[in-house]
Design an enzyme around this catalytic site. Structure first.
Site, PDB file in Angstrom:
ATOM      1  N   ASN A 213       0.821  -1.212   0.000  1.00 47.63           N
ATOM      2  CA  ASN A 213       0.000   0.000   0.000  1.00 47.63           C
ATOM      3  C   ASN A 213       0.859   1.268   0.000  1.00 47.63           C
ATOM      4  OD1 ASN A 213      -2.608  -1.105  -0.079  1.00 47.63           O
ATOM      5  ND2 ASN A 213      -2.611  -1.478   2.137  1.00 47.63           N
ATOM      6  N   GLU A 248      -5.578  -7.667   5.520  1.00 46.57           N
ATOM      7  CA  GLU A 248      -4.953  -8.679   4.659  1.00 46.57           C
ATOM      8  C   GLU A 248      -5.047 -10.075   5.253  1.00 46.57           C
ATOM      9  OE1 GLU A 248      -1.585  -6.766   7.099  1.00 46.57           O
ATOM     10  OE2 GLU A 248      -3.513  -6.203   6.239  1.00 46.57           O
TER      11      GLU A 248
END
Length: 328
Positions: A213, A248
């Protein structure tokens, strides 16, 4: 003693009988053996919208809609035998539509019988007919209303099913969400306990996902999560349940699966992910993940304990260097 108040016997003549039938609102008619009109009551003429002289000598079938005519022919064939086309002489009740002179249609209900002479020679047919157009329109209107209602109910049921499916799915990956996973896992654990069967749980956490990210942006991270979700969805077997627990972290519930089998399947997922190339927004990603595996009832008897044990093994895998499966 006579029942006639006048003291005089009044025989029911043909004229009186016709007058009574006409007064009832019903119509009557008579045809020859070829179904050509030979007599019609005033009500029958009014029902069909023709003067009497335009009906006499014409076949009653001529005025029927094709659907009604086909029904009459079918019913006649059912009543007949090759040896005797009029073997059944009981009254026949039927309904259908006539064409009126002005082109409109009228729904009629009829009771008809074949007519014979004293030598049992077939002379024709006699029938009493009633205009049931308003009743049929009401029935059709009700049927149409019911049809629309059924369609609306079907649409509501479909919408409810879609809403329910949306409520149990993760918006990003399409896998089941955490709430649904917990509910199903609780039920599966109870069933496994009742049957004395094994049940395993695999937790999965993508390695270094924060760096994905930070380096490539959240849209690329989202694409990576979708790819992982697609991999799990494509590889779970019937009866297994894959979910995204959040961030995640993923989980797979494996009913009727021993610890050894769960470890083997987790290793397949680890290798599959490690060999995947994920392309998103111009970035080419290679991901790995760590896996924690726990089984019930041998290692934990309740879902909270099972999740905690698998999570502990997940962090053990992280401490050992990531990209690995830990089940002990």
């Amino acid at each position: 003693m006579s029942d006639d108040p006048s003291g005089q016997h009044r025989p029911i003549t043909e004229d009186r009988l016709l007058a009574m039938v006409n007064a009832s609102g019903d119509a009557f008619w008579e045809t020859d053996a070829q179904r050509r009109f030979v007599h019609l009551s005033d009500n029958m003429c009014r029902t069909m919208g023709y003067p009497r002289e335009e009906l006499l000598g014409r076949s009653v079938l001529e005025f029927m809609t094709p659907e009604y005519k086909a029904e009459i022919v079918r019913m006649a064939a059912q009543r007949a035998t090759p040896e005797n086309p009029l073997t059944h002489t009981a009254p026949l009740r039927h309904e259908g539509e006539f064409f009126r002179k002005d082109g409109s249609r009228v729904w009629i209900e009829t009771v008809s019988v074949p007519v014979f002479d004293d030598d049992r020679q077939h002379l024709g047919y006699f029938g009493i007919t009633r205009d049931v157009t308003e009743r049929k329109r009401s029935e059709q209107a009700l049927s149409e209303a019911n049809r629309r209602l059924e369609e609306q109910l079907s649409q509501i049921q479909l919408l409810n099913a879609r809403l329910h499916e949306q409520s149990i799915r993760d918006d990003l990956t399409g896998l089941h969400n955490r709430r649904h996973f917990v509910q199903q896992a609780e039920q599966a654990l109870r069933e496994a306990r009742d049957r004395g069967a094994a049940l395993s749980l695999v937790l999965m956490d993508i390695d270094h996902f924060k760096a994905v990210n930070d380096q490539h942006g959240h849209p690329t991270g989202d694409a990576a999560l979708k790819a992982v979700g697609s991999m799990l969805a494509a590889t779970v077997t019937p009866g297994q349940l894959a979910a995204r627990l959040g961030g995640e972290e993923f989980a797979v519930l494996l009913p009727d699966t021993s610890q050894a089998s769960a470890l083997a399947q987790a290793e397949q997922w680890r290798a599959t992910l490690a060999n995947m190339t994920i392309c998103a927004d111009g970035a080419v990603l290679r991901l790995t993940a760590l896996f924690g595996v726990a089984s019930a009832p041998a290692q934990a008897d309740a879902l909270v304990a099972l999740l905690k044990l698998a999570d502990t093994r997940l962090y053990h895998a992280k401490a050992l260097g990531r990209d690995r499966v830990v089940g002990a």
